[in-house]
Each structure stands twice: as structure tokens, then as C-alpha cells.
Design a protein around this motif. Structure first.
Motif, PDB file in Angstrom:
ATOM      1  N   GLN A   3     -51.838 -56.587  55.549  1.00 60.83           N
ATOM      2  CA  GLN A   3     -52.054 -55.572  54.184  1.00 60.83           C
ATOM      3  C   GLN A   3     -53.478 -55.303  54.345  1.00 60.83           C
ATOM      4  N   TRP A   4     -53.675 -54.013  53.543  1.00 61.41           N
ATOM      5  CA  TRP A   4     -55.114 -53.449  53.516  1.00 61.41           C
ATOM      6  C   TRP A   4     -55.735 -54.284  52.305  1.00 61.41           C
ATOM      7  N   LEU A   5     -56.861 -54.941  52.564  1.00 60.83           N
ATOM      8  CA  LEU A   5     -57.622 -55.970  51.507  1.00 60.83           C
ATOM      9  C   LEU A   5     -58.662 -55.198  51.019  1.00 60.83           C
ATOM     10  N   GLU A   6     -58.461 -54.603  49.927  1.00 61.62           N
ATOM     11  CA  GLU A   6     -59.523 -53.651  49.172  1.00 61.62           C
ATOM     12  C   GLU A   6     -60.440 -54.585  48.395  1.00 61.62           C
ATOM     13  N   GLY A   7     -61.779 -54.224  48.360  1.00 62.99           N
ATOM     14  CA  GLY A   7     -62.537 -54.935  47.609  1.00 62.99           C
ATOM     15  C   GLY A   7     -62.981 -54.220  46.244  1.00 62.99           C
ATOM     16  N   ARG A   8     -62.685 -53.018  45.952  1.00 66.44           N
ATOM     17  CA  ARG A   8     -63.062 -52.259  45.033  1.00 66.44           C
ATOM     18  C   ARG A   8     -62.619 -52.853  43.631  1.00 66.44           C
ATOM     19  N   THR A   9     -61.281 -53.583  43.546  1.00 64.36           N
ATOM     20  CA  THR A   9     -60.646 -54.129  42.239  1.00 64.36           C
ATOM     21  C   THR A   9     -61.631 -55.281  42.058  1.00 64.36           C
TER      22      THR A   9
END
Ligand code: NAP
Length: 305
Positions: A3-9
Motif C-alpha cells: 500500500q502507499w503510506l501517505e503522510g498527508r492525513t
């Protein structure tokens, strides 16, 4: 495929929490935390970073000011200005944007900042507290990585952690944080032999080298969590087509800005990893969020709240 692990949230969540607390402080005490950013010289990227930090402060209700100096500033004058910021009660956090022109000693500058206001966490006292596992302000990028792992309930205890890059800003403090969290840490650098083999031992692999797409899928153990800290400019459209299965947005970036941002890890590593942070949108947004968190923390601990 991972999975892509976004930091934005998570970054948004951290900033919202800071904003709420700042609002509460304003109501109760009629004051707000303050951050001063010092910019020396005319490095374009530094101007962009400092501007972004100031805009984030404004959005969260934190007082901010930027002190701008020419590159030929006398180092003693910079020291005097930092000391004045140390003495101002309204200022809770001081950051001096790196890189500094070569006439300045980054060590001397970091040492001049009072540890209580050292929101970048790079003062020897702050770094000492980190090694001693004492409370204090921690460097924002490694702290953001730790928070990101925590938010996904990724356990560090007992895990093999390999970090590529030993800078004071990222690799070294992250190695200390991972060690404090009971990981088994290997810190790699440009003289590390058989880097792909060492990296492929990692349950958690962090790339912080500043070498675009250097980390190929061969570096990644199947199922590893991969954190890509690198920020690199790519201008070559053919390379973009090689790296990205859907290159349209990246190519449009190059047409618009002359470059697209890529990390140190090849996007194809997603196929072997369980999670991989994208660039942009992974670690980057967390660094600014944690700077805001540190400014609030400095405000509260200076007032013993
Ligand atoms: P840095 O001070 O230049 O350090 C780079 C490190 O990578 C050094 O330890 C270097 O080894 C190592 N390295 C370079 N080439 C290597 C190779 N071929 N094999 C193994 N190791 C190698 O950089 P930094 O300030 O830590 O930044 C690293 C990257 O992260 C940059 O792209 C930067 O823009 C990015 N960054 C991002 C954020 C964010 O918020 N996302 C924050 C900070 C930095 P030696 O020590 O042996 O020279």
C-alpha cells in the motif's frame, strides 16, 4: 503489492490538534506560541520552505516572523540576532534554515539556539537528550517518521531497521529514536559495503540519501515497510517513463515546473514492500506538522503548562 503510506492525513490531524490547542491558549491566556525562522542568503528552495512554514503558522494561529539576511552577513551578527530571539518571550521556537552559506558553522549556530526554543532539535543538548532517552525537542523529520509508524500500529520492538543515510538531520537521530523504541538498527552510508544485501535484511527500511530512485526492488525484503525520505528533482522525461507506470502527471509537472519530485526509492519497490511512502505526500508533510507540534510543545514547556 503493498500500500502507499501517505503522510498527508496524519499531518492534517497533527496540525488540527495544534490549531485547537493554540485557540484554547489564546482564549485562556490571550497569547499564542511564536516561531522565528532565520534565512541567510538567497537559496530558492530555502525561501520556499520558510514561506511554507510561515503560511502553516498563520493557518494554525501561531505567531511567526522571518528574519532575512544577505549571504555575506557576519557570523557574529547572526549569533547576536539568535541571542536576541533567545531573549524574546514572544518567541518560543527558533529555526535557522539550512543549508547556510559556507562562512557559517552549522554547529555554532545550532549551539547558539537556546535548547528550550530548539524546535529543529539539532542543538547538542537536544540531541544529547535524545541519546539519553530524556524528554526534549526532537528533530522534526525523524519524529514524523516515528509518528507515521505509530499511526499504522507498526511495531518497532525487535524489528530489523535499516536506515540509509547518516545525516544529523535525519539518519542519526532516527537511528537513536528507533533504538530507543527497541529496534535493531543498522545505519548505512556511502562507505557501506554490499548495501543491497544489508538493506534487504530490513523489516523497516528507511532511505534518506538524496539519490533519486537509487533504492531498487532488490534492496527490499518481501513485506518490508519502506519509508522514503528523499526529495530529488527529476527533469528527464525518458527516466520518468521508465520509473512510473502512469507517468502523465509527472510529465505534466516537468512541462509546468521543469522537474518532478521523486524519492530515493524506485516506485516499483511497492510490489515487494507491504507499505511505501510516496514522494511527494509521504514524509514531507509530516516534517512541517511536527515543527508546529514542537513550537507548541516549546511554548507549553517554557510556561510549565
Ligand atoms: P545529506 O546530509 O546529504 O546526507 C545523505 C546521506 O546519504 C549521507 O549519510 C551519505 O553518506 C548517504 N549517501 C549518499 N549517497 C549514498 C550512497 N550511494 N550509498 C549509501 N549512502 C549514501 O542529506 P539529508 O539532509 O539527510 O537528506 C537526505 C534526503 O532527504 C535529501 O533528498 C533531502 O532533500 C531529503 N529530506 C527530506 C525531508 C522531508 O521532510 N521529507 C527532510 C530532510 C531531508 P555519507 O555520510 O557517507 O556521505
Amino acid at each position: 503489492m503493498g500500500q502507499w503510506l501517505e503522510g498527508r492525513t496524519l499531518a492534517k490531524k497533527i496540525k488540527e490538534k495544534v490549531k485547537e490547542e493554540v485557540l484554547q491558549i489564546k482564549k485562556e491566556r490571550n497569547e499564542v506560541p511564536g516561531l522565528a525562522a532565520v534565512l541567510v542568503g538567497d537559496n530558492k528552495a530555502s525561501q520556499v520552505y520558510v514561506g511554507m512554514k510561515q503560511r502553516t503558522c498563520e493557518r494554525l494561529g501561531i505567531f511567526s516572523e522571518i528574519l532575512k539576511f544577505k549571504a555575506d552577513l557576519d557570523p557574529a551578527e547572526l549569533k547576536r540576532n539568535i541571542q536576541q530571539l533567545n531573549d524574546r518571550d514572544q518567541i518560543d521556537g527558533i529555526l535557522v534554515q539550512e543549508p547556510l552559506p559556507s562562512s557559517f558553522s552549522s554547529h555554532e549556530v545550532a549551539t547558539t539556539i537556546q535548547p528550550e526554543k530548539d524546535v529543529d532539535g539539532l542543538n547538542p543538548c537536544s540531541l544529547g537528550n535524545l541519546l539519553r532517552v530524556e524528554s526534549g525537542l526532537r528533530p522534526c523529520t525523524p519524529l514524523g517518521i516515528m509518528e507515521l509508524l505509530k499511526s499504522q500500529s507498526i511495531e518497532i520492538k525487535g524489528k530489523e531497521v535499516v536506515i540509509i543515510g547518516r545525516s544529523l538531520l535525519v539518519g542519526k537521530p532516527l537511528a537513536a529514536m528507533m533504538t530507543n523504541a527497541h529496534g535493531t538498527v543498522t545505519l548505512c552510508h556511502s562507505r557501506t559495503k554490499t548495501l543491497p544485501q544489508v538493506a534487504s535484511r530490513a523489516d523497516i527500511l528507511v532511505a534518506a540519501m538524496g539519490r533519486g530512485a537509487f533504492v531498487t526492488p532488490d534492496f527490499v525484503k518481501k513485506g518490508a515497510v519502506v519509508i522514503d525520505v528523499g526529495i530529488n528533482h527529476l527533469t528527464d522525461k525518458e527516466k520518468v517513463k521508465e520509473l512510473f507506470p502512469d507517468p502523465e502527471k509527472r510529465l505534466a509537472d516537468i512541462d509546468k515546473k521543469g522537474y518532478t519530485l521523486i524519492g530515493d526509492v524506485m516506485p516499483a519497490a511497492i510490489d515487494k514492500s507491504s507499505m511505501l511512502t510516496p514522494v511527494p505526500g509521504g514524509v514531507g508533510p509530516l516534517t512541517v506538522a511536527l515543527l508546529m507540534h514542537n513550537t507548541l510543545k516549546a511554548y507549553k514547556s517554557r510556561r510549565m503548562i
